[in-house]
Design an enzyme around this catalytic site. Structure first.
Site, PDB file in Angstrom:
ATOM      1  N   LYS A 310      26.121  28.687 -22.169  1.00 48.34           N
ATOM      2  CA  LYS A 310      24.818  29.369 -22.228  1.00 48.34           C
ATOM      3  C   LYS A 310      24.029  29.190 -20.922  1.00 48.34           C
ATOM      4  O   LYS A 310      22.943  28.603 -20.892  1.00 48.34           O
ATOM      5  CB  LYS A 310      23.977  28.877 -23.402  1.00 48.34           C
TER       6      LYS A 310
HETATM    7  O1  S5P Z   1      22.984  31.954 -31.874  1.00 52.28           O
HETATM    8  C1  S5P Z   1      23.903  31.170 -31.772  1.00 52.28           C
HETATM    9  C2  S5P Z   1      24.756  31.151 -30.660  1.00 52.28           C
HETATM   10  C3  S5P Z   1      25.816  30.266 -30.631  1.00 52.28           C
HETATM   11  S1  S5P Z   1      26.953  30.424 -29.359  1.00 52.28           S
HETATM   12  N1  S5P Z   1      24.164  30.302 -32.781  1.00 52.28           N
HETATM   13  C4  S5P Z   1      25.195  29.402 -32.755  1.00 52.28           C
HETATM   14  O2  S5P Z   1      25.383  28.678 -33.728  1.00 52.28           O
HETATM   15  N2  S5P Z   1      26.004  29.348 -31.644  1.00 52.28           N
HETATM   16  C5  S5P Z   1      27.094  28.358 -31.535  1.00 52.28           C
HETATM   17  O3  S5P Z   1      28.041  28.610 -32.575  1.00 52.28           O
HETATM   18  C6  S5P Z   1      26.634  26.916 -31.735  1.00 52.28           C
HETATM   19  O4  S5P Z   1      26.309  26.297 -30.501  1.00 52.28           O
HETATM   20  C7  S5P Z   1      27.836  26.277 -32.382  1.00 52.28           C
HETATM   21  O5  S5P Z   1      28.724  25.846 -31.365  1.00 52.28           O
HETATM   22  C8  S5P Z   1      28.489  27.373 -33.148  1.00 52.28           C
HETATM   23  C9  S5P Z   1      28.186  27.417 -34.633  1.00 52.28           C
HETATM   24  O6  S5P Z   1      28.661  26.266 -35.268  1.00 52.28           O
HETATM   25  P1  S5P Z   1      28.645  26.069 -36.867  1.00 52.28           P
HETATM   26  O7  S5P Z   1      29.123  24.660 -37.041  1.00 52.28           O
HETATM   27  O8  S5P Z   1      27.230  26.238 -37.331  1.00 52.28           O
HETATM   28  O9  S5P Z   1      29.582  27.086 -37.425  1.00 52.28           O
END
Ligand code: S5P
Length: 480
Positions: A310
């Site tokens: 990011k």
């Molecule tokens: O808006 C966002 C963008 C990203 S890249 N929301 C997110 O959650 N992410 C990333 O996606 C976040 O940094 C994490 O690595 C992943 C989601 O993880 P989870 O464990 O919630 O599925």
């Protein structure tokens, strides 16, 4: 197309003609925010330059709703604000103003003006398509205890907004329908039959589904292999080929904190994913060997590596962050991402390092977390930034489909098998909501896989759910 149900007062016709003369109603080929080309476009903002016209419009709106019961009115920002002001002042009805974002200082009010819990407020809007802008304003009012039962609008585009609002308990009163506008302009010799037919056909085929809040105008859906052939960017092409070969639109978000956990997880789950996404700076024990081994796994299991860094600084800084330092991201990542906040310089800086190495960049146009600021005009501007840098920007992190251009990839984080939220604001949607309903391309799954008892089984489940959701979208398109 539905015919107008009521006889219009004589002045209505002259107002439509004046709107046409001042270019508030235009016919041609217009690319909408959704990426769809429309043969008609309404830009009622120009009315502020024609005060008499705006007063006449406010009077027409007032005539439509005098029977409705309300004690205040609220214009949907921004076009309807001056119209609501005129109605408020002429009829001595108090007005409320909805801030588009709550102030970050002072009183932090979302709604300005004086109100009490249980007050009924009329919403004023210029044009209704899907009804989502009216609903957003109604939600904001509801959050402070103000009720909305009616909305008045100058133009109903007849694209399902009326039904959507009714479903939410809001009755829409419209001065004109799209049919009225076409009839009046054709009658006055301003439009030929061909244009009228073209617009009527467009409206007929581009209705929003009442149960969706996002645009459901469905652009062509390609299968992955077919779509890969349309792409000139080698990363996008390779990604779509992998998605087709592996029947997977699943990206693993491997957010573990040691190299061993990372490599073991990726080795097991690798066969089921098209992408492995890393946060390399959360590893406690990073060495170059970690990424060398990760790259070997990428080759063995046929996936791309996406470093979720990011980037969000000026071009010169991101150039160094990406091209050097301890992590030397450009030497191993196929895909990176960036915020558009700094302006196009961030993309130019990253491109200087990454383009020659065959790396592609995603712009973060929307986020999955509650209360995030990447919405509305910011999202639209991010899409424009991507379009202006198509050689290097391969798509978006987003929670909706933002463009019908098939050479852009949409990747959506915040995915679990059931919808919900974590304790820190992460919001989860299901694979079918993301892929079938919202038209995204790739689901990004972290904890849903690596925190599962059996990560491989969980990955298989997500792979299947994501791919089935894509097939459902493809089938829906083919049969519609
Ligand atoms: O808006 C966002 C963008 C990203 S890249 N929301 C997110 O959650 N992410 C990333 O996606 C976040 O940094 C994490 O690595 C992943 C989601 O993880 P989870 O464990 O919630 O599925």
């Amino acid at each position: 197309m539905a015919a107008s149900s009521e006889v219009m007062p004589a002045s209505s016709e002259s107002i439509v003609l004046r709107l046409f003369e001042v270019d508030a109603v235009k016919f041609g080929d217009f690319t909408l925010k959704s990426g769809i080309t429309s043969p008609v476009y309404f830009d009622l903002r120009v009315m502020i330059s024609f005060p008499q016209l705006m007063t006449d419009v406010a009077n027409l709106l007032w005539d439509k709703i005098s029977a409705s019961k309300f004690i205040s009115l609220c214009g949907v920002p921004y076009t309807a604000l001056p119209i609501a002001t005129l109605m408020s002042a002429s009829h001595n009805i108090p007005m409320l103003i909805r801030r588009k974002e709550a102030k970050g200082y002072g009183t932090k009010k979302l709604i300005e003006g004086i109100f009490r819990t249980g007050d009924v407020c009329l919403i004023v809007e210029d044009v209704v398509s899907s009804g989502s802008s009216v609903l957003d304003t109604a939600e904001a009012l509801k959050s402070v205890g103000v009720l909305v039962t009616d909305a008045v609008v100058l133009l109903d585009r007849e694209q399902g907004g009326r039904q959507k609002l009714q479903q939410e308990g809001i009755t829409l009163h419209s001065v004109f329908t799209m049919t009225d506008i076409l009839t009046i302009l054709k009658g006055a010799g301003k439009l030929d039959s061909q244009t009228v037919d073209k617009v009527a056909c467009y409206i007929e085929h581009n209705r929003f589904q009442p149960d969706q809040t996002v645009c459901s105008l469905k652009p062509k859906v390609y299968d992955y292999e077919e779509r890969a052939k349309l792409c000139t960017n080698s990363v996008t092409r390779r990604l779509l080929e992998i998605m087709g070969e592996k029947r997977s639109n699943l990206a693993l978000s491997a957010d573990v904190t040691t190299s061993q956990e990372l490599l073991q997880l990726v080795d097991k789950v690798g066969p089921h994913v098209c992408i492995v996404k890393t946060h390399i700076d959360i590893l406690e024990d990073f060495t170059q060997e970690t990424v060398t081994k990760l790259s070997q796994l990428a080759a063995r299991h046929n996936f791309l590596i996406f470093e979720d860094r990011k980037f969000a600084d000026i071009g010169n800084t991101v150039l160094h962050q990406f091209g050097g330092g301890m992590y030397n991201i450009s030497s191993w990542a196929h895909i990176i991402n960036a915020h558009g906040v700094p302006g196009p310089g961030v993309v130019h800086g990253l491109r200087e390092v990454g383009a020659s190495k065959g790396c592609g960049c995603l712009l973060i146009a929307e986020m999955s977390s509650a209360g995030n600021l990447a919405t509305g005009d910011y999202t639209t501007a991010t899409v424009s930034m991507a379009e202006a840098n198509k050689d290097f920007v391969i798509g978006f992190i987003s929670v909706n489909n933002l463009t019908s251009d098939p050479t852009f990839i949409h990747m959506t984080p915040g995915v679990q098998l059931t919808a919900g939220q974590d304790s820190l604001g992460q919001q989860y949607l299901t694979p079918s909501e993301v892929i079938t309903n919202r038209g995204s391309d790739i689901i990004i799954v972290g904890r849903g896989i690596y925190e599962a008892k059996d990560p491989v089984e969980a990955a298989k489940q997500f792979q299947l759910a994501g791919y089935d959701a894509f097939v459902a979208r493809l089938t829906e398109f083919m049969t519609s």
